[in-house]
Design an enzyme around this catalytic site. Structure first.
Site, PDB file in Angstrom:
ATOM      1  N   SER A   7       0.863  -1.187   0.000  1.00 28.93           N
ATOM      2  CA  SER A   7       0.000   0.000   0.000  1.00 28.93           C
ATOM      3  C   SER A   7       0.896   1.232   0.000  1.00 28.93           C
ATOM      4  O   SER A   7       2.079   1.152   0.386  1.00 28.93           O
ATOM      5  CB  SER A   7      -0.845  -0.005   1.280  1.00 28.93           C
ATOM      6  OG  SER A   7      -1.511   1.235   1.438  1.00 28.93           O
ATOM      7  N   TYR A  62      -1.302  -0.894  10.538  1.00 29.48           N
ATOM      8  CA  TYR A  62      -1.530  -1.223   9.123  1.00 29.48           C
ATOM      9  C   TYR A  62      -0.268  -0.923   8.315  1.00 29.48           C
ATOM     10  O   TYR A  62       0.200  -1.761   7.534  1.00 29.48           O
ATOM     11  CB  TYR A  62      -2.715  -0.412   8.599  1.00 29.48           C
ATOM     12  CG  TYR A  62      -3.057  -0.658   7.149  1.00 29.48           C
ATOM     13  CD1 TYR A  62      -3.669  -1.845   6.745  1.00 29.48           C
ATOM     14  CD2 TYR A  62      -2.783   0.307   6.177  1.00 29.48           C
ATOM     15  CE1 TYR A  62      -4.002  -2.064   5.408  1.00 29.48           C
ATOM     16  CE2 TYR A  62      -3.110   0.092   4.844  1.00 29.48           C
ATOM     17  CZ  TYR A  62      -3.714  -1.093   4.462  1.00 29.48           C
ATOM     18  OH  TYR A  62      -4.041  -1.309   3.142  1.00 29.48           O
TER      19      TYR A  62
HETATM   20  N1  LIG Z   1      -8.702  -0.104  -1.190  1.00 26.24           N
HETATM   21  C1  LIG Z   1      -7.585   0.591  -1.022  1.00 26.24           C
HETATM   22  O1  LIG Z   1      -7.583   1.836  -1.048  1.00 26.24           O
HETATM   23  C2  LIG Z   1      -6.268  -0.123  -0.819  1.00 26.24           C
HETATM   24  C3  LIG Z   1      -5.097   0.624  -0.904  1.00 26.24           C
HETATM   25  C4  LIG Z   1      -3.883  -0.023  -0.698  1.00 26.24           C
HETATM   26  C5  LIG Z   1      -3.849  -1.364  -0.445  1.00 26.24           C
HETATM   27  N2  LIG Z   1      -5.014  -2.089  -0.370  1.00 26.24           N
HETATM   28  C6  LIG Z   1      -4.926  -3.507  -0.078  1.00 26.24           C
HETATM   29  O2  LIG Z   1      -5.657  -4.212  -1.058  1.00 26.24           O
HETATM   30  C7  LIG Z   1      -6.005  -5.491  -0.552  1.00 26.24           C
HETATM   31  C8  LIG Z   1      -7.461  -5.775  -0.882  1.00 26.24           C
HETATM   32  O3  LIG Z   1      -8.301  -4.901  -0.148  1.00 26.24           O
HETATM   33  P1  LIG Z   1      -9.586  -4.198  -0.774  1.00 26.24           P
HETATM   34  O4  LIG Z   1      -9.313  -2.746  -0.801  1.00 26.24           O
HETATM   35  O5  LIG Z   1     -10.004  -4.867  -2.007  1.00 26.24           O
HETATM   36  O6  LIG Z   1     -10.655  -4.404   0.420  1.00 26.24           O
HETATM   37  P2  LIG Z   1     -11.952  -5.325   0.537  1.00 26.24           P
HETATM   38  O7  LIG Z   1     -12.938  -4.990  -0.524  1.00 26.24           O
HETATM   39  O8  LIG Z   1     -12.372  -5.218   1.961  1.00 26.24           O
HETATM   40  O9  LIG Z   1     -11.393  -6.775   0.246  1.00 26.24           O
HETATM   41  C9  LIG Z   1     -10.601  -7.455   1.184  1.00 26.24           C
HETATM   42  C10 LIG Z   1     -10.552  -8.914   0.782  1.00 26.24           C
HETATM   43  O10 LIG Z   1      -9.722  -9.599   1.733  1.00 26.24           O
HETATM   44  C11 LIG Z   1     -10.397 -10.761   2.135  1.00 26.24           C
HETATM   45  N3  LIG Z   1     -10.013 -11.196   3.470  1.00 26.24           N
HETATM   46  C12 LIG Z   1     -10.022 -10.507   4.632  1.00 26.24           C
HETATM   47  N4  LIG Z   1      -9.666 -11.297   5.652  1.00 26.24           N
HETATM   48  C13 LIG Z   1      -9.453 -12.524   5.107  1.00 26.24           C
HETATM   49  C14 LIG Z   1      -9.072 -13.780   5.639  1.00 26.24           C
HETATM   50  N5  LIG Z   1      -8.824 -13.967   6.942  1.00 26.24           N
HETATM   51  N6  LIG Z   1      -8.937 -14.833   4.781  1.00 26.24           N
HETATM   52  C15 LIG Z   1      -9.191 -14.677   3.466  1.00 26.24           C
HETATM   53  N7  LIG Z   1      -9.548 -13.515   2.907  1.00 26.24           N
HETATM   54  C16 LIG Z   1      -9.676 -12.458   3.727  1.00 26.24           C
HETATM   55  C17 LIG Z   1     -11.882 -10.415   2.058  1.00 26.24           C
HETATM   56  O11 LIG Z   1     -12.634 -11.607   1.870  1.00 26.24           O
HETATM   57  P3  LIG Z   1     -13.558 -12.324   2.986  1.00 26.24           P
HETATM   58  O12 LIG Z   1     -14.009 -11.270   3.951  1.00 26.24           O
HETATM   59  O13 LIG Z   1     -14.659 -12.915   2.163  1.00 26.24           O
HETATM   60  O14 LIG Z   1     -12.663 -13.365   3.585  1.00 26.24           O
HETATM   61  C18 LIG Z   1     -11.922  -9.561   0.804  1.00 26.24           C
HETATM   62  O15 LIG Z   1     -12.066 -10.373  -0.328  1.00 26.24           O
HETATM   63  C19 LIG Z   1      -5.702  -5.443   0.941  1.00 26.24           C
HETATM   64  O16 LIG Z   1      -4.481  -6.115   1.178  1.00 26.24           O
HETATM   65  C20 LIG Z   1      -5.548  -3.950   1.222  1.00 26.24           C
HETATM   66  O17 LIG Z   1      -4.730  -3.717   2.331  1.00 26.24           O
HETATM   67  C21 LIG Z   1      -6.221  -1.484  -0.567  1.00 26.24           C
END
Ligand SMILES: NC(=O)c1ccc[n+]([C@@H]2O[C@H](COP(=O)([O-])OP(=O)(O)OC[C@H]3O[C@@H](n4cnc5c(N)ncnc54)[C@H](OP(=O)(O)O)[C@@H]3O)[C@@H](O)[C@H]2O)c1
Length: 248
Positions: free
Chosen positions: A143, A156
């Site tokens: 990130s 985080y």
């Molecule tokens: N959105 C942003 O602005 C942003 C920016 C930088 C980095 N990121 C990173 O991008 C990645 C994806 O996040 P997102 O933004 O797409 O958020 P999101 O929509 O909340 O998706 C998070 C995903 O992680 C899964 N997850 C959470 N805990 C889990 C577990 N114990 N086992 C398996 N899966 C799990 C969730 O699936 P289930 O709940 O169904 O398990 C969901 O599919 C993360 O690593 C986040 O830190 C996001």
């Protein structure tokens, strides 16, 4: 761009929403077979059904990335179904921001378990297959927070900067096996990530920031596709991107 994506077997953790789901759709559209892991079984099953209905190869395996055996089962299912694994996208994560003084110890533990240990388990599950194949591509998700810490994001940011360090160590170690490694550091993207915030005031301010700033989730999918689609001799090690309007 699709030259080196079509036919690839891509395992994606956190495929039930946000960046993982968007990437599964994008790569599937480019001809990859996608193997979807997340805890919300209905979501990944219905995504796999939808992609299959369009003639794509897709498989869903309910997976909690905090359990190594479950991550191994996900990867092994990809190899059993499609014969190999070409890409492991360690994407699952959560971001329950809060100031350290609020002592949200459960949130700290969950971030370490999912954001850091989950990535390690993904590496552990994929690496033996990729070593044997003498090819593969491991993509970890960090990130902007892995590069810049802000008040309220210390844990985080610590997990995400750990993913940067881990990815560089991995890059050096897997050279003898012809394995590519990429770490992607996105800025603000519109997903369900703020739902993991357990402090209502923090959640509200992050949601406002996301509403004003975020890019659609498929911006991330295009970054993944860029890394994968390069010729095998080219290893895109790091991608850092933000919305043009995001300052920090
Ligand atoms: N959105 C942003 O602005 C942003 C920016 C930088 C980095 N990121 C990173 O991008 C990645 C994806 O996040 P997102 O933004 O797409 O958020 P999101 O929509 O909340 O998706 C998070 C995903 O992680 C899964 N997850 C959470 N805990 C889990 C577990 N114990 N086992 C398996 N899966 C799990 C969730 O699936 P289930 O709940 O169904 O398990 C969901 O599919 C993360 O690593 C986040 O830190 C996001």
């Amino acid at each position: 761009m699709s030259d080196n994506i079509e036919g690839k077997i891509v395992v994606i953790t956190g495929a039930s929403s946000g960046l993982g789901e968007a990437t599964a759709r994008f790569l599937s559209g480019e001809g990859a077979a996608v193997v979807l892991g997340a805890r919300r079984e209905q979501r990944i099953q219905s995504l796999a059904r939808e992609l299959s209905a369009h003639g794509r190869k897709a498989l869903a395996v309910t997976t909690d990335v905090t359990q190594y055996e479950q991550v191994k089962r996900l990867v092994d299912a990809a190899v059993a179904s499609y014969g190999r694994i070409d890409v492991m996208l360690n994407n699952a994560g959560l971001m329950p921001h809060s100031p350290l003084e609020r002592l949200k110890i459960d949130d700290w533990n969950r971030m370490i378990d999912v954001n850091l240990k989950g990535v390690l388990y993904g590496i552990a599950a994929a690496l033996p297959h990729m070593k044997a194949q003498r090819r593969g591509h491991i993509i970890n998700v960090s990130s902007v927070a892995g590069h810049k810490v802000r008040p309220g994001s210390a844990v985080y940011a610590a997990t995400k900067s750990a993913v940067l360090v881990l990815s560089e160590g991995l890059r050096q170690e897997v050279k003898p096996y012809n394995i590519r490694t990429t770490v992607i550091s996105p800025g603000a993207l519109a997903t369900e990530l703020a739902n993991s915030i357990t402090e209502p005031d923090v959640a509200e301010s992050i949601r406002a920031f996301v509403r004003e700033t975020a890019l659609p989730a498929d911006s991330f999918a295009r970054a993944v596709a860029f890394a994968i689609s390069q010729p095998e001799e080219m290893d895109v090690n790091e991608i850092l991107f933000r919305p043009t309007r995001q300052e920090l």
